[in-house]
Scaffold this motif. Structure first.
Motif, mmCIF file in Angstrom:
data_model
loop_
_atom_site.group_PDB
_atom_site.id
_atom_site.type_symbol
_atom_site.label_atom_id
_atom_site.label_comp_id
_atom_site.label_asym_id
_atom_site.label_seq_id
_atom_site.Cartn_x
_atom_site.Cartn_y
_atom_site.Cartn_z
ATOM 1 N N GLU A 86 0.794 -1.230 0.000
ATOM 2 C CA GLU A 86 0.000 0.000 0.000
ATOM 3 C C GLU A 86 0.824 1.278 0.000
ATOM 4 N N PHE A 87 2.130 1.162 0.217
ATOM 5 C CA PHE A 87 2.955 2.370 0.198
ATOM 6 C C PHE A 87 4.341 2.050 -0.348
ATOM 7 N N VAL A 88 4.767 2.811 -1.341
ATOM 8 C CA VAL A 88 6.130 2.710 -1.872
ATOM 9 C C VAL A 88 6.636 4.114 -2.137
ATOM 10 N N CYS A 89 7.926 4.246 -2.231
ATOM 11 C CA CYS A 89 8.539 5.539 -2.565
ATOM 12 C C CYS A 89 8.876 5.566 -4.042
ATOM 13 N N VAL A 90 8.674 6.702 -4.651
ATOM 14 C CA VAL A 90 9.024 6.901 -6.051
ATOM 15 C C VAL A 90 10.518 6.663 -6.251
ATOM 16 N N ASP A 91 10.915 6.290 -7.437
ATOM 17 C CA ASP A 91 12.339 6.139 -7.768
ATOM 18 C C ASP A 91 12.994 7.517 -7.697
ATOM 19 N N LEU A 92 13.829 7.703 -6.702
ATOM 20 C CA LEU A 92 14.389 9.043 -6.459
ATOM 21 C C LEU A 92 15.411 9.452 -7.515
ATOM 22 N N LYS B 106 15.262 8.669 -10.775
ATOM 23 C CA LYS B 106 14.480 9.129 -11.919
ATOM 24 C C LYS B 106 13.802 10.460 -11.620
ATOM 25 N N THR B 107 13.375 10.634 -10.379
ATOM 26 C CA THR B 107 12.750 11.901 -9.975
ATOM 27 C C THR B 107 13.742 13.057 -10.099
ATOM 28 N N ALA B 108 14.970 12.833 -9.625
ATOM 29 C CA ALA B 108 16.004 13.869 -9.729
ATOM 30 C C ALA B 108 16.267 14.222 -11.190
ATOM 31 N N ASP B 109 16.353 13.215 -12.045
ATOM 32 C CA ASP B 109 16.585 13.464 -13.475
ATOM 33 C C ASP B 109 15.427 14.251 -14.080
ATOM 34 N N THR B 110 14.213 13.899 -13.682
ATOM 35 C CA THR B 110 13.020 14.562 -14.228
ATOM 36 C C THR B 110 12.995 16.045 -13.884
ATOM 37 N N PHE B 111 13.391 16.369 -12.656
ATOM 38 C CA PHE B 111 13.312 17.754 -12.193
ATOM 39 C C PHE B 111 14.634 18.516 -12.341
ATOM 40 N N LYS C 6 24.455 23.615 -6.752
ATOM 41 C CA LYS C 6 23.392 22.985 -7.520
ATOM 42 C C LYS C 6 22.408 22.268 -6.596
ATOM 43 N N PRO C 7 21.134 22.267 -6.949
ATOM 44 C CA PRO C 7 20.163 21.514 -6.151
ATOM 45 C C PRO C 7 20.330 20.015 -6.368
ATOM 46 N N CYS C 8 19.974 19.249 -5.355
ATOM 47 C CA CYS C 8 20.163 17.810 -5.485
ATOM 48 C C CYS C 8 19.191 17.057 -4.584
ATOM 49 N N ILE C 9 19.049 15.757 -4.854
ATOM 50 C CA ILE C 9 18.378 14.815 -3.963
ATOM 51 C C ILE C 9 19.420 13.839 -3.458
ATOM 52 N N ILE C 10 19.460 13.649 -2.136
ATOM 53 C CA ILE C 10 20.348 12.655 -1.533
ATOM 54 C C ILE C 10 19.459 11.596 -0.881
ATOM 55 N N GLU C 11 19.566 10.384 -1.365
ATOM 56 C CA GLU C 11 18.761 9.278 -0.827
ATOM 57 C C GLU C 11 19.544 8.562 0.266
ATOM 58 N N LEU C 12 18.957 8.494 1.461
ATOM 59 C CA LEU C 12 19.542 7.719 2.552
ATOM 60 C C LEU C 12 18.771 6.402 2.640
ATOM 61 N N ASP C 13 19.420 5.326 2.289
ATOM 62 C CA ASP C 13 18.792 4.013 2.241
ATOM 63 C C ASP C 13 18.809 3.398 3.638
ATOM 64 N N ILE C 14 17.695 3.493 4.355
ATOM 65 C CA ILE C 14 17.629 3.015 5.733
ATOM 66 C C ILE C 14 16.752 1.764 5.819
ATOM 67 N N ALA C 15 16.841 1.076 6.942
ATOM 68 C CA ALA C 15 16.105 -0.170 7.129
ATOM 69 C C ALA C 15 14.594 0.053 7.080
ATOM 70 N N PHE C 16 13.877 -0.913 6.534
ATOM 71 C CA PHE C 16 12.423 -0.816 6.409
ATOM 72 C C PHE C 16 11.759 -0.548 7.760
ATOM 73 N N ASP C 17 12.172 -1.260 8.780
ATOM 74 C CA ASP C 17 11.588 -1.088 10.104
ATOM 75 C C ASP C 17 12.498 -0.269 11.018
#
Length: 587
Positions: free
Chosen positions: A519-525, A527-532, A556-567
């Protein structure tokens, strides 16, 4: 420096000619919309956020025609309201957002409530359908188009809201709104202006002005009593709240701490009010902060409202100290916790008077108490970091903050991410930390970062958000990429609504509705960065954090993804209550 968005350039010359012509006129007759534009110029307002629509176009046109006000068009009105809120916090002046009638106005409501609950001086202007439609008393649900009664909607969440039906009242109402937004306990105000009123002519010289009411005298004479209580206290604590920054009283608080050498604990909104504090107390505050508050025998609370997340459901478990409560709002006194002394005052004036008294006398030596507080901080500094898998959120946040300069602004969203940042935050220089605290609105961080960038173009702006709040206003990444605003968006990505999942685990038999992978997922960050048109980096391990130094420090603006544990988990006061109980000193 943030550049003009281009909307002013086509009308600058017309604006100058119009102004020059008006000054040469014998009569000062102008339209209401022109008066509003000139009002903002007189108040030194440089930026207005919003999203245009038919019912606001006349005001917008006159604002841009001045050549002195830059209109920042967001991609959603809620984002505009958050931008105005954050702009006010960083500029320490009034923030302004505009929207059209109907859905444009209702889209502002969340940001209006946010500003009001966090005491942020903001002015919201909405366009409205023609007066004859909105004032017709025929019990019809709708007489025109988008003629929603926004004033009735927002009255409970503003200091003042009015529909301007008489053009001759324009000066009075705008002066009143401006005064009310900024004075006393600041907050949100709204003026709704029908289309026909915007075009109506008024004679500026003959319109009435607003006279501010006489304010009640402050309790500055109570500073002597405060000094005497400090002299007799053994374990005093300053509790610094969000009111410190609002009152522009950070220098005075710093001086008081230097003179008195009393330990300082903050609220969530007070974290950026003073250097060298013992972090923030409350539900998700660091355990050593809560231990210090619990063991205090005197608390000097300055600009703190003692909300439930601060005090908890059982106030006696929060502290047994005598409380001196200093605030600009009478309604906050004894609301959730009984004070020993209540002091009604502007915080800056109170601290100035207190410091003056303090320079003339000696108070107790609190060295032993301060050393005890330091021992607790050293011993329990890591208890908040309870995650053992993958990237540790608080550790990662600390390393990112270490890369920032002293003039940086950090904006937070709401949820686990907000508390991880708060637990990691340590103020440097004039660094600011901006939160949606009272309302706790997801989607706040990215628009708040935009507002902060316009308020302080030279500052490094970092927006921390979870992947839940990220989606709520991610359309504003288009504005960031379009104008190449130097904003770093740091996303704690674990593909769930972490705080809701934790509550569901504790109280709802682990029924993870809306917080499970189906029921919940995060967008591909990426691809999102490339799009914007944003730069991108993904961090999966601690050793990779050093590699983003260049990304943090470039322009420059950027997105930094921190890949953390699901729980991933978040500590709270109830989990750590046994530690607090183990460290209670003799009463």
């Amino acid at each position: 420096m943030v550049k003009n968005n281009g909307l002013c350039s086509n009308v600058n010359n017309k604006g100058k000619n119009r102004k020059r012509t008006r000054e040469n006129m014998v009569s000062k007759s102008i339209t209401v919309a022109e008066y509003i534009a000139d009002f903002f110029i007189q108040k030194g307002i440089k930026y207005i956020f919003g999203f245009q629509g038919g019912a606001i176009l006349k005001i917008l046109h006159e604002l841009i025609a001045t050549g002195k006000v830059e209109y920042i068009q967001n991609y959603h009105e809620q984002a505009s309201s958050f931008c105005a809120d954050s702009y006010s916090r960083i500029s320490q002046d009034i923030g302004v957002a505009i929207a059209t009638s109907g859905p444009g106005a209702t889209n502002l409501v969340t940001g209006i409530a946010n500003a009001q609950l966090d005491s942020i001086p903001t002015l919201f202007i909405t366009g409205q359908d023609y007066t004859q439609n909105v004032t017709r008393n025929n019990a019809a649900r709708l007489n025109g188009f988008q003629d929603l009664d926004i004033v009735s909607v927002v009255k409970p969440i503003t200091k003042y809201a009015i529909m301007l039906t008489n053009p001759q009242d324009v000066k009075y109402e705008f002066e009143k709104c401006y005064h009310m937004a900024k004075n006393g306990r600041p907050g949100a105000v709204l003026i709704d202006v029908p289309i026909d009123v915007q075009f109506a002519q008024v004679d500026v010289d003959s319109t009435k002005s607003f006279t501010p009411p006489r304010e009640q005298p402050y309790h500055l004479d109570k500073t002597v009593e405060v000094i005497n209580l400090l002299k007799s206290a053994k374990r005093p604590v300053v509790l610094a709240g969000g009111g410190i920054q609002i009152a522009k009283a950070t220098p005075e608080l710093e001086e008081f701490v230097k003179l008195s050498k009393i330990p300082v604990v903050t609220t969530l909104n007070g974290l950026d009010s003073v250097k060298h504090s013992y972090s923030f107390a409350g539900l998700h505050g660091n355990v050593y902060s809560n231990i210090i508050i619990r063991n205090a025998d005197l608390i000097l609370a300055i600009g703190a409202r003692f909300g439930q997340r601060q005090v908890g459901k059982i106030p006696k478990n929060y502290t047994r100290a005598k409380i001196i409560h200093v605030d600009i709002d009478f309604e906050e006194f004894d609301r959730s916790i009984k004070s020993y002394i209540n002091i009604f005052s502007d915080l800056k004036l109170f601290l100035n008077k207190l410091n003056k008294e303090l320079r003339k006398t000696n108070i107790a030596n609190y060295t032993d108490w301060s050393n005890t507080a330091k021992k607790w901080k050293n011993k329990y500094n890591d208890t908040a970091e309870i995650n053992t898998e993958k990237l540790k959120p608080i550790m990662a946040t600390k390393k990112i903050i270490d890369l920032l300069n002293d003039n940086s602004v950090i904006t937070c969203d709401v949820g686990h991410n907000q508390m991880w940042v708060a637990q990691a935050f340590k103020k440097k220089g004039t660094m600011r930390l901006i939160n949606s605290s009272g309302l706790g609105s997801m989607g706040y961080s990215i628009p708040a970062a935009i507002g902060a960038k316009y308020a302080n173009p030279r500052a490094k702006i970092v927006s921390f958000t979870g992947d839940g709040g990220f989606h709520m206003n991610m359309q504003e990444l288009l504005l960031i990429g379009q104008k190449q605003l130097n904003i770093k968006v740091v996303v704690f990505k674990n593909n769930t609504l972490g705080m809701m999942r934790e509550v569901q685990a504790r109280y709802y038999n682990s029924n993870y509705h809306g917080a499970n992978p189906k029921e919940f997922v995060c967008v591909d960050l990426k691809k999102t960065a490339d799009t914007f048109n944003l730069q991108f980096a993904k961090i999966e391990k601690e050793e990779q954090l050093e590699s983003i130094s260049d990304l943090i420090n470039n322009n420059k603006p950027c997105i930094i993804e921190l890949d953390i544990a699901f729980d991933s988990k978040l500590s709270n006061r109830y989990d750590e209550s046994h530690i607090i109980e183990e460290n209670i000193l003799d009463e």
